[in-house]
Design a protein around this motif. Structure first.
Motif, PDB file in Angstrom:
ATOM      1  N   ASP A 166       0.837  -1.277   0.000  1.00 14.90           N
ATOM      2  CA  ASP A 166       0.198  -0.160  -0.013  1.00 14.90           C
ATOM      3  C   ASP A 166       0.861   1.261   0.184  1.00 14.90           C
ATOM      4  O   ASP A 166       0.288   2.398  -0.345  1.00 14.90           O
ATOM      5  N   ILE A 167       2.042   1.297   0.331  1.00  8.99           N
ATOM      6  CA  ILE A 167       2.825   2.492   0.351  1.00  8.99           C
ATOM      7  C   ILE A 167       3.695   2.629  -0.881  1.00  8.99           C
ATOM      8  O   ILE A 167       4.421   3.817  -1.070  1.00  8.99           O
ATOM      9  N   ILE A 168       3.727   1.828  -1.710  1.00  5.18           N
ATOM     10  CA  ILE A 168       4.400   1.819  -3.031  1.00  5.18           C
ATOM     11  C   ILE A 168       3.427   1.899  -4.297  1.00  5.18           C
ATOM     12  O   ILE A 168       2.588   1.103  -4.488  1.00  5.18           O
ATOM     13  N   ASP A 169       3.537   2.768  -5.267  1.00  3.11           N
ATOM     14  CA  ASP A 169       3.079   2.922  -6.309  1.00  3.11           C
ATOM     15  C   ASP A 169       3.623   1.744  -7.418  1.00  3.11           C
ATOM     16  O   ASP A 169       4.604   1.739  -7.688  1.00  3.11           O
ATOM     17  N   LYS A 170       2.575   1.186  -8.015  1.00  2.00           N
ATOM     18  CA  LYS A 170       2.647  -0.052  -8.797  1.00  2.00           C
ATOM     19  C   LYS A 170       3.814  -1.176  -8.114  1.00  2.00           C
ATOM     20  O   LYS A 170       5.002  -1.343  -8.780  1.00  2.00           O
ATOM     21  N   ALA A 171       3.476  -1.308  -7.089  1.00  2.00           N
ATOM     22  CA  ALA A 171       4.543  -2.086  -6.227  1.00  2.00           C
ATOM     23  C   ALA A 171       4.605  -3.590  -7.072  1.00  2.00           C
ATOM     24  O   ALA A 171       3.734  -4.009  -7.809  1.00  2.00           O
ATOM     25  N   LYS A 172       5.837  -4.076  -6.994  1.00  2.00           N
ATOM     26  CA  LYS A 172       6.074  -5.291  -7.894  1.00  2.00           C
ATOM     27  C   LYS A 172       6.378  -6.497  -7.123  1.00  2.00           C
ATOM     28  O   LYS A 172       6.927  -6.371  -5.870  1.00  2.00           O
ATOM     29  N   PRO A 173       6.230  -7.609  -7.461  1.00  2.00           N
ATOM     30  CA  PRO A 173       6.463  -9.027  -6.648  1.00  2.00           C
ATOM     31  C   PRO A 173       7.954  -9.013  -6.327  1.00  2.00           C
ATOM     32  O   PRO A 173       8.876  -8.452  -7.120  1.00  2.00           O
ATOM     33  N   ILE A 174       8.417  -9.693  -5.270  1.00  2.00           N
ATOM     34  CA  ILE A 174       9.595  -9.892  -5.077  1.00  2.00           C
ATOM     35  C   ILE A 174      10.248 -11.295  -5.486  1.00  2.00           C
ATOM     36  O   ILE A 174       9.679 -12.276  -5.438  1.00  2.00           O
ATOM     37  N   LEU A 175      11.420 -11.284  -6.183  1.00  2.00           N
ATOM     38  CA  LEU A 175      11.839 -12.353  -6.661  1.00  2.00           C
ATOM     39  C   LEU A 175      12.510 -13.303  -5.386  1.00  2.00           C
ATOM     40  O   LEU A 175      13.309 -12.818  -4.867  1.00  2.00           O
ATOM     41  N   HIS A 176      11.821 -14.354  -5.255  1.00  2.00           N
ATOM     42  CA  HIS A 176      12.096 -15.324  -4.371  1.00  2.00           C
ATOM     43  C   HIS A 176      13.190 -16.384  -4.653  1.00  2.00           C
ATOM     44  O   HIS A 176      14.083 -16.815  -3.948  1.00  2.00           O
ATOM     45  N   ALA A 177      12.859 -16.860  -5.892  1.00  2.00           N
ATOM     46  CA  ALA A 177      13.927 -17.969  -6.603  1.00  2.00           C
ATOM     47  C   ALA A 177      14.175 -17.727  -8.232  1.00  2.00           C
ATOM     48  O   ALA A 177      13.155 -17.615  -8.640  1.00  2.00           O
ATOM     49  N   SER A 178      15.129 -18.140  -8.398  1.00  2.00           N
ATOM     50  CA  SER A 178      15.515 -18.374 -10.019  1.00  2.00           C
ATOM     51  C   SER A 178      16.006 -19.851 -10.228  1.00  2.00           C
ATOM     52  O   SER A 178      17.228 -20.014  -9.633  1.00  2.00           O
ATOM     53  N   ILE A 179      15.362 -20.309 -10.886  1.00  2.00           N
ATOM     54  CA  ILE A 179      15.539 -21.915 -11.222  1.00  2.00           C
ATOM     55  C   ILE A 179      15.597 -22.208 -12.494  1.00  2.00           C
ATOM     56  O   ILE A 179      14.931 -21.963 -13.389  1.00  2.00           O
ATOM     57  N   SER A 180      17.002 -22.830 -12.779  1.00  2.00           N
ATOM     58  CA  SER A 180      17.351 -22.927 -14.384  1.00  2.00           C
ATOM     59  C   SER A 180      17.327 -24.580 -14.353  1.00  2.00           C
ATOM     60  O   SER A 180      17.685 -25.580 -13.602  1.00  2.00           O
ATOM     61  N   CYS A 181      16.624 -24.771 -15.512  1.00  2.00           N
ATOM     62  CA  CYS A 181      16.304 -26.551 -15.988  1.00  2.00           C
ATOM     63  C   CYS A 181      17.220 -26.833 -16.933  1.00  2.00           C
ATOM     64  O   CYS A 181      17.232 -26.330 -18.109  1.00  2.00           O
ATOM     65  N   LYS A 182      18.004 -27.616 -16.595  1.00  2.00           N
ATOM     66  CA  LYS A 182      19.090 -28.226 -17.585  1.00  2.00           C
ATOM     67  C   LYS A 182      18.713 -29.844 -17.761  1.00  2.00           C
ATOM     68  O   LYS A 182      19.308 -30.542 -16.939  1.00  2.00           O
ATOM     69  N   LEU A 183      18.059 -30.315 -18.513  1.00  2.00           N
ATOM     70  CA  LEU A 183      17.781 -31.762 -18.794  1.00  2.00           C
ATOM     71  C   LEU A 183      18.826 -32.613 -18.920  1.00  2.00           C
ATOM     72  O   LEU A 183      18.819 -33.412 -18.022  1.00  2.00           O
ATOM     73  N   THR A 184      19.998 -32.076 -19.508  1.00  2.00           N
ATOM     74  CA  THR A 184      21.148 -32.871 -19.621  1.00  2.00           C
ATOM     75  C   THR A 184      22.060 -31.689 -19.538  1.00  2.00           C
ATOM     76  O   THR A 184      22.160 -30.599 -19.810  1.00  2.00           O
ATOM     77  N   LEU A 185      23.435 -32.278 -19.272  1.00  4.86           N
ATOM     78  CA  LEU A 185      24.614 -31.335 -19.119  1.00  4.86           C
ATOM     79  C   LEU A 185      25.758 -31.634 -19.985  1.00  4.86           C
ATOM     80  O   LEU A 185      26.820 -31.894 -19.897  1.00  4.86           O
ATOM     81  N   ARG A 186      25.171 -31.571 -21.462  1.00  7.14           N
ATOM     82  CA  ARG A 186      26.208 -32.012 -22.440  1.00  7.14           C
ATOM     83  C   ARG A 186      26.927 -31.087 -22.994  1.00  7.14           C
ATOM     84  O   ARG A 186      28.015 -31.281 -23.761  1.00  7.14           O
ATOM     85  N   SER A 187      26.732 -29.862 -22.798  1.00  9.69           N
ATOM     86  CA  SER A 187      27.557 -28.710 -23.657  1.00  9.69           C
ATOM     87  C   SER A 187      28.022 -27.553 -22.507  1.00  9.69           C
ATOM     88  O   SER A 187      27.396 -27.656 -21.279  1.00  9.69           O
ATOM     89  N   ASP A 188      28.811 -27.002 -23.008  1.00  7.80           N
ATOM     90  CA  ASP A 188      29.217 -25.706 -22.381  1.00  7.80           C
ATOM     91  C   ASP A 188      28.108 -24.644 -22.101  1.00  7.80           C
ATOM     92  O   ASP A 188      28.291 -24.118 -20.946  1.00  7.80           O
TER      93      ASP A 188
END
Length: 281
Positions: A166-188
């Motif tokens: 209520d104190i912020i104009d156009k308040a944005k959500p807070i990033l809690h987690a960034s998750i990277s999905c790598k099905l396999t790890l075949r390359s750089d």
């Protein structure tokens, strides 16, 4: 109510239906067909999961995208069971720009400047990070804060925290987690998870989000290439770690078993079922 184990089983069924398939010669698609060890581990891993995989070929790009979707759905459903431990309005989404979130809203302005200036782009690089899976918390209204009694007033403090909507104009959500999905790890390219993690840490204005990687890679040495070391990734999570550990023991390769034990005991590798709990911390 489902248990975490039941959700994990559903997760594996969905992956076996829409992500992992059987290649010619009884070789699971997560295996490196050029490596006998990778094929042996993948075969035994899928045997231990005890769910038949798809018999039709699934293009790599489609499989990768589905891996993200199925993993997002599992994490969302599992985390909802822990709402009493980590209450809040939680959002689980795919591929959002970090500038949409409170700690990184300044990135949008920087990105615009860099885009219009080759000199700045050369000097500063690219600030844009688009995680595969984003977990965010919505700001909280004063009414919700005061649900059990008056804690804040309209004109009172605090007035700068991003959690108070209520104190912020156009308040944005807070990033809690960034998750990277790598099905396999075949390359750089799998190492770009480290670069993304470092960007999230260095360019934040506020709390650091959880930074995790989820993979179905069967080769412990390749998992180690991403998991070892600290500073840029919290932890790597395997889609079926107990089944992979059992597969490593069954093929009798001491080096493979030792690498897995090192990663697990060193808190660098955990099972996918651990991730919802770690997000609740």
């Amino acid at each position: 109510m489902n248990t975490i184990l039941q959700l994990r089983q559903t997760y594996h069924r969905n992956l076996c239906h829409s992500v992992i398939y059987q290649k010619q010669g009884n070789k699971p698609s997560i295996a490196d067909v050029a490596s006998d060890l990778s094929v042996s581990l993948a075969r035994q891993l899928m045997t231990n999961i005890q769910i038949p995989v798809s018999g039709r070929e699934i293009p790599g790009q489609t499989a990768g995208k589905q891996f993200e979707v199925v993993t997002r759905d599992f994490l969302r459903d599992a985390f909802s069971l822990l709402n009493h431990l980590r209450p809040g309005d939680w959002q689980f989404s795919l591929e959002g720009a970090i500038s949409q979130y409170a700690q990184y809203e300044h990135i949008a302005r920087l990105s615009e400047l860099i885009k219009n200036s080759p000199e700045l782009r050369t000097s500063l690089g690219d600030y844009v990070v688009t995680p595969d899976i984003i977990v965010a918390r919505a700001p909280v209204s004063d009414a919700a804060i005061n649900e059990h009694g008056t804690i804040v007033t309209a004109e009172g403090q605090p007035r700068l925290t991003p959690l108070r909507a209520d104190i912020i104009d156009k308040a944005k959500p807070i990033l809690h987690a960034s998750i990277s999905c790598k099905l396999t790890l075949r390359s750089d390219r799998s190492q770009n998870a480290r670069t993304e993690g470092l960007n999230l840490i260095r360019n934040r204005k506020g709390g650091t989000p959880h930074i995790a990687v989820v993979t179905a890679e069967p080769m412990p040495s390749r998992i180690a290439s991403l998991a070892l070391g600290t500073g840029d990734i919290d932890c790597v999570y395997h889609f079926a770690l107990p089944e992979l550990t059992a597969a490593a023991k069954s093929i009798g390769n001491e080096a493979v078993t030792d690498t897995l034990n090192e990663l697990i005991q060193g808190n660098r590798l955990r099972d996918i079922s651990d991730l919802p709990f770690d997000l609740a911390i």
